[in-house]
Design a protein around this motif. Structure first.
Motif, PDB file in Angstrom:
ATOM      1  N   TRP A 629       0.858  -1.192   0.000  1.00 33.40           N
ATOM      2  CA  TRP A 629       0.000   0.000   0.000  1.00 33.40           C
ATOM      3  C   TRP A 629       0.888   1.234   0.000  1.00 33.40           C
ATOM      4  O   TRP A 629       1.878   1.305   0.737  1.00 33.40           O
ATOM      5  CB  TRP A 629      -0.916   0.007   1.225  1.00 33.40           C
ATOM      6  CG  TRP A 629      -1.863   1.167   1.252  1.00 33.40           C
ATOM      7  CD1 TRP A 629      -3.010   1.314   0.539  1.00 33.40           C
ATOM      8  CD2 TRP A 629      -1.751   2.351   2.054  1.00 33.40           C
ATOM      9  NE1 TRP A 629      -3.623   2.505   0.835  1.00 33.40           N
ATOM     10  CE2 TRP A 629      -2.866   3.168   1.776  1.00 33.40           C
ATOM     11  CE3 TRP A 629      -0.807   2.795   2.993  1.00 33.40           C
ATOM     12  CZ2 TRP A 629      -3.076   4.402   2.371  1.00 33.40           C
ATOM     13  CZ3 TRP A 629      -1.009   4.034   3.590  1.00 33.40           C
ATOM     14  CH2 TRP A 629      -2.133   4.813   3.293  1.00 33.40           C
ATOM     15  N   TYR A 710      -8.592  -1.345  -4.809  1.00 39.62           N
ATOM     16  CA  TYR A 710      -9.870  -0.707  -4.494  1.00 39.62           C
ATOM     17  C   TYR A 710     -10.197   0.429  -5.475  1.00 39.62           C
ATOM     18  O   TYR A 710     -10.991   1.326  -5.176  1.00 39.62           O
ATOM     19  CB  TYR A 710      -9.924  -0.221  -3.037  1.00 39.62           C
ATOM     20  CG  TYR A 710      -8.799   0.665  -2.561  1.00 39.62           C
ATOM     21  CD1 TYR A 710      -8.734   2.014  -2.904  1.00 39.62           C
ATOM     22  CD2 TYR A 710      -7.797   0.163  -1.733  1.00 39.62           C
ATOM     23  CE1 TYR A 710      -7.713   2.834  -2.453  1.00 39.62           C
ATOM     24  CE2 TYR A 710      -6.779   0.968  -1.265  1.00 39.62           C
ATOM     25  CZ  TYR A 710      -6.745   2.304  -1.628  1.00 39.62           C
ATOM     26  OH  TYR A 710      -5.730   3.110  -1.170  1.00 39.62           O
ATOM     27  N   TRP A 711      -9.586   0.350  -6.647  1.00 45.47           N
ATOM     28  CA  TRP A 711      -9.944   1.206  -7.793  1.00 45.47           C
ATOM     29  C   TRP A 711      -9.917   2.693  -7.420  1.00 45.47           C
ATOM     30  O   TRP A 711     -10.861   3.443  -7.635  1.00 45.47           O
ATOM     31  CB  TRP A 711     -11.304   0.840  -8.354  1.00 45.47           C
ATOM     32  CG  TRP A 711     -11.462   1.221  -9.805  1.00 45.47           C
ATOM     33  CD1 TRP A 711     -10.907   2.281 -10.449  1.00 45.47           C
ATOM     34  CD2 TRP A 711     -12.249   0.538 -10.783  1.00 45.47           C
ATOM     35  NE1 TRP A 711     -11.283   2.310 -11.765  1.00 45.47           N
ATOM     36  CE2 TRP A 711     -12.116   1.245 -12.005  1.00 45.47           C
ATOM     37  CE3 TRP A 711     -13.057  -0.590 -10.761  1.00 45.47           C
ATOM     38  CZ2 TRP A 711     -12.754   0.855 -13.166  1.00 45.47           C
ATOM     39  CZ3 TRP A 711     -13.693  -0.975 -11.933  1.00 45.47           C
ATOM     40  CH2 TRP A 711     -13.540  -0.261 -13.107  1.00 45.47           C
ATOM     41  N   ARG A 712      -8.795   3.140  -6.879  1.00 43.58           N
ATOM     42  CA  ARG A 712      -8.599   4.561  -6.600  1.00 43.58           C
ATOM     43  C   ARG A 712      -8.283   5.275  -7.912  1.00 43.58           C
ATOM     44  O   ARG A 712      -7.337   4.896  -8.623  1.00 43.58           O
ATOM     45  CB  ARG A 712      -7.458   4.749  -5.605  1.00 43.58           C
ATOM     46  CG  ARG A 712      -6.904   6.150  -5.506  1.00 43.58           C
ATOM     47  CD  ARG A 712      -7.840   7.116  -4.832  1.00 43.58           C
ATOM     48  NE  ARG A 712      -7.207   8.427  -4.680  1.00 43.58           N
ATOM     49  CZ  ARG A 712      -7.779   9.470  -4.115  1.00 43.58           C
ATOM     50  NH1 ARG A 712      -9.009   9.355  -3.630  1.00 43.58           N
ATOM     51  NH2 ARG A 712      -7.141  10.627  -4.012  1.00 43.58           N
ATOM     52  N   ILE A 746      -8.585  -0.389 -11.696  1.00 43.75           N
ATOM     53  CA  ILE A 746      -8.188  -1.670 -11.136  1.00 43.75           C
ATOM     54  C   ILE A 746      -7.667  -2.548 -12.277  1.00 43.75           C
ATOM     55  O   ILE A 746      -8.210  -2.541 -13.369  1.00 43.75           O
ATOM     56  CB  ILE A 746      -9.377  -2.337 -10.411  1.00 43.75           C
ATOM     57  CG1 ILE A 746      -8.938  -3.609  -9.704  1.00 43.75           C
ATOM     58  CG2 ILE A 746     -10.537  -2.586 -11.354  1.00 43.75           C
ATOM     59  CD1 ILE A 746     -10.038  -4.199  -8.820  1.00 43.75           C
TER      60      ILE A 746
END
Length: 756
Positions: A629, A710-712, A746
């Motif tokens: 992350w 989480y498709w930021r 993503i």
């Protein structure tokens, strides 16, 4: 907040963390005597050595980190370190301690390489399957390294196997690669070869064929092609027990082409005549075509011969190398409005070319003079041959060819000689020093010489059994710079021999930190650093590589930079779980007399905060899980936040040139350079590796990864446009919209590897 205030904040943060780390380390080491721990991983640091800002990464570690398209990548693995920025999401840029992307030296088995990116920077130009390990330095540079000011990425290729034949092949979504090693003469001569190629063109060719088949009736054709390939080879020869030699070769190249063609369709349609559909009459109509294409190619090629001789405790190493980088960009337009009339033919070609060729020789010696003192010294000579820019323009109208060449076609030759020495002095269990220096002389054309001295100092003081305090001071110089107006280093950005017209780029860096080894497999470090830069090169306002009326010397201007910050790293291993945590705090500024009205401004990659967390879980011999992350403060961009009517404007800095349709759209007003910060960037990557050992002893592996889990939607830039694309005639109706542009959603990936 002033610089003094920021330094106070930085020192306060650093002091607090230093005290906390020391107290934590002292609490553990006083109760338990631990052996020296050297961690080879994302935060590998040695408490006992004088190393600072040094990390060693294994090729195996790189291959198993979750990444974009499932492709293990050398440069993207470095992005997880504190003090290192990737620039733009998804790309393999490298911006270290506030430096620029061109200020890093990449050495592949001693071979220097330029612009190490494939697919515009999505992949780095290093096949991770051929990498044994890399040494990455962002501070306390050993004196043997020189020529670049921000970081050193020293990549070691895998050694060939002298006993048996082995290898692997991997197929992913966008690439395939093969790595093979085999003995040629057992125990004497062996070779290892790696070849990687993109698979993108294998998918795009049939897709384009289908699209063009459907558009043929409309007289349209799309042109597109992209492919890259790289190849690495190494031959090792054990000449004797004392002498070993190796020959390394590298090739990496990209080719890209994009365009379209318009032509008269074979059937223009049907018309109702007396209640019937009849083909349109095409007799007497003109037959024409109009085609525009843009093509770009770039890459490196090189070879290096290494020889290592051991005479008792004396180690001698010799290196001879040649490397060449080139990039070529063409814009081509060809048309004929009447195929029956040669006089209607028109052709126009505009192209740029940039090349750098290096011939290098090096001799190094390592001598353990006494139990407490070792000497490492060497001599390096390099001949640089630059072609900064070759701008070509060719045109033809009708049957009369018109050929011309605009811009410079200058060749710049630069000789470089360096002498260096590193003195490692062990003054007992408490103090250890590294005193070194590097002297470099550049011989430029027309008898111009430049001389630079680069002192290197690193010291370690043991505060407790497993806690040490370190500090370092280094000076570095750089003779060539790559000038860019983009946020991604592209092959169209030129490498310029700035040493020919100005003093070399100079950097001074001071670092200090505390390093700890603690109980339960934990190590940590806190480093403060401060960097100053002189003779940075940028394009002047309103100037770019495409200004053919100016030569490269006239397009640039010199400036300064300063950056400072804090790096925190922690590594922990507990059973089957490994975790690393990195935090970076940074301020990054630039100042040019001829940019931003001479006022200081933040750098493009002035990323204030950066957090990286990586976890690996070795569930069993058959399955591994990994997660990473990243959080980073957004990049800086230059954005017009004001629009105004030129006739009623009272802005003191209103532009003198009025663009078209100014009465309808208004004028953009730019208050300052890099005046807006993009939204913060964060992303989660997940990975899983499944291993299966076959009965014949061979291994197969499936790697599954999920990039941006989480498709930021991380913004890479901000686009400013009319909200509905309509031009208004009244100033009161103006309405501009700011829209964030994001390109990477993503992204699931899968790859298969077979080892034999």
């Amino acid at each position: 907040m002033t610089i003094v205030s920021r330094l106070r904040v930085l020192l306060t943060w650093g002091s607090t963390l230093l005290v906390a780390v020391c107290a934590w380390g002292q609490q553990h080491v006083d109760s338990l005597k631990l052996p020296e721990v050297i961690v080879s991983g994302m935060t590998g640091r040695n408490v006992q050595s004088t190393d600072m800002g040094h990390v060693n990464l294994s090729g195996e570690k790189i291959l198993h980190l979750p990444s974009l398209f499932g492709e293990g990548d050398v440069v993207k693995a470095l992005h997880t370190l504190p003090g290192v920025s990737q620039g733009v999401e998804g790309f393999s840029g490298l911006y270290v301690h506030g430096g620029e992307g061109d200020q890093n030296v990449f050495l592949y088995q001693g071979l220097p390489l330029y612009h190490v990116g494939h697919l515009g920077g999505v992949f780095s130009a290093f096949n991770a399957a051929t990498v044994d390990n890399i040494d990455f330095y962002k501070a306390a540079y050993p004196a043997r390294y020189g020529g670049f000011v921000s970081s050193v990425v020293d990549i070691k290729m895998k050694r060939p196997d002298f006993e048996k034949t082995a290898g692997s092949f991997t197929v992913g979504l966008l690439t395939g690669n093969v790595c093979l090693t085999t003995p040629v003469v057992k125990d004497r001569l062996a070779v290892v070869v790696g070849v990687r190629r993109s698979l993108i063109d294998l998918f795009t060719i049939p897709v384009l064929a289908i699209i063009n088949a459907s558009k043929k009736k409309d007289g349209e054709k799309k042109i597109g092609y992209y492919a890259f390939a790289d190849a690495n080879a190494r031959i090792d020869w054990k000449a004797s027990a004392a002498l070993r030699m190796s020959l390394v070769g590298y090739y990496g190249h990209d080719r890209f082409k994009l365009g379209e063609k318009d032509f008269d369709a074979p059937n223009l349609g049907y018309t109702w005549v007396d209640g019937k559909l009849v083909p349109d009459n095409t007799e007497g109509m003109l037959h024409y075509y109009d085609q525009s294409t843009s093509s770009l190619s770039w890459g490196n090629v090189g070879t290096a011969l290494n020889a290592h001789l051991t005479l008792g405790t004396l180690h001698l190493t010799a290196l001879g190398a040649f490397t060449r980088y080139s990039s070529h960009y063409d814009q081509r337009h060809e048309a004929q409005s009447d195929l029956a009339n040669a006089g209607t033919y028109a052709f126009n070609l505009y192209g740029t070319r940039n090349t750098v060729a290096d011939f290098m020789g090096m001799l190094m010696a390592y001598v353990p003079v006494a139990p407490f003192y070792t000497l490492e010294a060497g001599l390096t000579g390099t001949h640089h041959r630059f072609m900064p820019e070759r701008i070509t323009h060719k045109a033809r109208q009708g049957s009369q060819p018109i050929e011309g060449q605009q811009g410079a076609n200058e060749i710049v030759n630069v000789g470089e000689v360096s002498l260096y020495a590193d003195n490692n002095i062990d003054l007992g269990p408490v103090v250890k020093l590294n005193l070194g220096g590097r002297v470099t002389k550049w011989m430029v054309q027309k008898g111009r010489h430049r001389l630079a001295f680069e002192p290197r100092l690193a010291a370690r003081v043991m505060l407790a059994r497993e806690v040490s305090l370190k500090c370092s001071y280094t000076v570095m110089h750089q003779a060539v710079q790559q000038v860019s107006t983009n946020y991604v280093n592209l092959p169209t950005d030129l490498w310029l021999p700035t040493i020919a017209v100005a003093p070399p780029l100079k950097c001074r860096q001071l670092s200090a930190g505390v390093f700890c080894n603690m109980a339960h497999g934990t190590s940590a470090s806190v480093e403060l650093w401060y960097k100053r830069l002189w003779n940075l090169v940028e394009y002047r306002e309103g100037v770019s590589v495409f200004n053919t009326s100016l030569i490269w010397r006239e397009k640039t201007t010199l400036g300064r930079g300063w950056c400072y910050g804090l790096d925190v790293s922690a590594f922990h291993r507990l059973g089957k779980v490994e975790g690393t945590l990195g935090y970076g705090l940074m301020w990054n500024y630039r100042k040019f007399d001829r940019l931003n009205k001479g006022r200081r401004f933040p750098a493009k990659f002035d990323n204030r905060h950066k957090i990286d967390l990586t976890l690996t879980y070795h569930r069993s011999e058959k399955i591994d899980f990994s997660a990473s992350w990243t959080y980073m403060t957004g990049n800086r961009i230059t954005l017009s936040v004001y629009n105004y009517d030129i006739y009623g404007s009272l802005f003191p800095d209103a532009p003198h040139t009025i663009p078209p349709f100014v009465e309808e759209t208004g004028v953009d007003y730019y208050a300052s350079r890099n005046n807006y910060r993009l939204p913060a960037f964060h992303r989660l990557n997940l990975g899983m590796t499944l291993k299966h050992k076959r009965r014949n002893g061979h291994m197969s592996m499936w790697n599954f990864s999920l990039y941006n889990a989480y498709w930021r939607q991380n913004a890479i830039t901000i686009k400013k446009d009319d909200d509905n694309g309509v031009l208004f005639t009244s100033a009161s109706d103006w309405h501009r919209a700011f829209k964030a542009v994001s390109i990477i959603p993503i992204m699931p990936s899968v790859s298969y590897t077979y080892e034999f």
